[in-house]
Design a protein around this motif. Sequence first.
Motif, short mmCIF file in Angstrom:
data_model
loop_
_atom_site.label_atom_id
_atom_site.label_comp_id
_atom_site.label_asym_id
_atom_site.label_seq_id
_atom_site.Cartn_x
_atom_site.Cartn_y
_atom_site.Cartn_z
N UNK A 203 0.82 -1.22 0.00
CA UNK A 203 0.00 0.00 0.00
C UNK A 203 0.85 1.26 0.00
N UNK A 204 1.97 1.23 0.71
CA UNK A 204 2.82 2.43 0.79
C UNK A 204 3.37 2.81 -0.58
N UNK A 205 3.84 1.81 -1.34
CA UNK A 205 4.38 2.11 -2.67
C UNK A 205 3.25 2.55 -3.61
N UNK A 206 2.05 1.99 -3.40
CA UNK A 206 0.90 2.41 -4.21
C UNK A 206 0.58 3.90 -3.96
N UNK A 207 0.70 4.33 -2.69
CA UNK A 207 0.47 5.75 -2.37
C UNK A 207 1.45 6.65 -3.12
N UNK A 208 2.71 6.21 -3.17
CA UNK A 208 3.73 7.00 -3.88
C UNK A 208 3.38 7.09 -5.36
N UNK A 209 2.98 5.97 -5.96
CA UNK A 209 2.65 5.97 -7.38
C UNK A 209 1.46 6.87 -7.67
N UNK A 210 0.41 6.78 -6.84
CA UNK A 210 -0.78 7.64 -7.05
C UNK A 210 -0.39 9.11 -6.88
N UNK A 211 0.46 9.40 -5.91
CA UNK A 211 0.94 10.77 -5.72
C UNK A 211 1.66 11.28 -6.96
N UNK A 212 2.46 10.41 -7.59
CA UNK A 212 3.18 10.82 -8.81
C UNK A 212 2.21 11.02 -9.98
N UNK A 213 1.09 10.28 -10.00
CA UNK A 213 0.10 10.51 -11.07
C UNK A 213 -0.50 11.90 -10.92
N UNK A 214 -0.84 12.28 -9.67
CA UNK A 214 -1.36 13.64 -9.45
C UNK A 214 -0.29 14.68 -9.85
#
Length: 285
Positions: A203-214
């Motif tokens: 989940x933590x790495x998923x948060x980073x990826x979603x943050x980079x999409x924004x």
Amino acid sequence: MNAWLAALAFLLFGPLFGALLAGIDRRLTARMQARQGPPLLQPIYDVLKLLEKDTLVVTLLQGLYLWLFLFFMIGAGLILFTGGDLLLSLFALTVSGIFLCLAADATNSPYSHLGASRELMLMMAYEPMLLITALGFYLTNHSFRVSEILEANAWQPFQLFGILLGFLFVLTIKLRKSPFDLSTSHHGHQELVKGLTTDFSGHHLALVEVGHWYENIILLAWIYLFFAPWGPWLALPIALILFFLEVLVDNTHARLTWSNTLKASWWVALGFGTTNLFFLAWWLR
């Protein structure tokens, strides 16, 4: 567009279009390397897989910092897309980056520490040019408000040409691409350790990826602002072309050292950004 609708559209569709930009980036990179490349929606598939995996929690602070990273990233986008203060949006973006560094630093891993310190150094490299960009918009529109920048005169792209060149230079750093991918080493074939994100998983790495999409959408919007007076039918294609030119730069340049990155970005900020600001101050007096 109503501010509430713009905020809702950014919240819902921002990550979707950001992921699509990341997918196109991967396809273009693959084609430049004579490969077929993954599907356009592969970044979304990757995040869905990450959400199914176990999350290795090194420290509770790590998760808190990552949520704050995402919170301030979304905040920066909401301010921007609702026509708010550009300078405030930039500060929120900076705070978001600091929380990402804190999350990496909290893991007590030497690789994450090195990635976090390099990310902070990169922030020192690109922040002056981002600040100069905001000041350039202020000088041409007498306001930091995005809603007023969108109504600028048609000469704005020419008035800010030097600042645009400087912004495109630091955009390569902000997108963590070669020759400036010092903190994450995003090309898998370059090295085994991923720097800043080495100790993030699930989940933590998923948060980073979603943050980079924004973040992709926010940076694309910054390019759009330069050409906004020409209307969306002309400004958006130009912004997309300039955004994806970063893929060409990424695949044709070897990585620089941190000292050369710092020197080059500051020289660009001084040569293109500051010179353009002095020109604007003289031209618009």
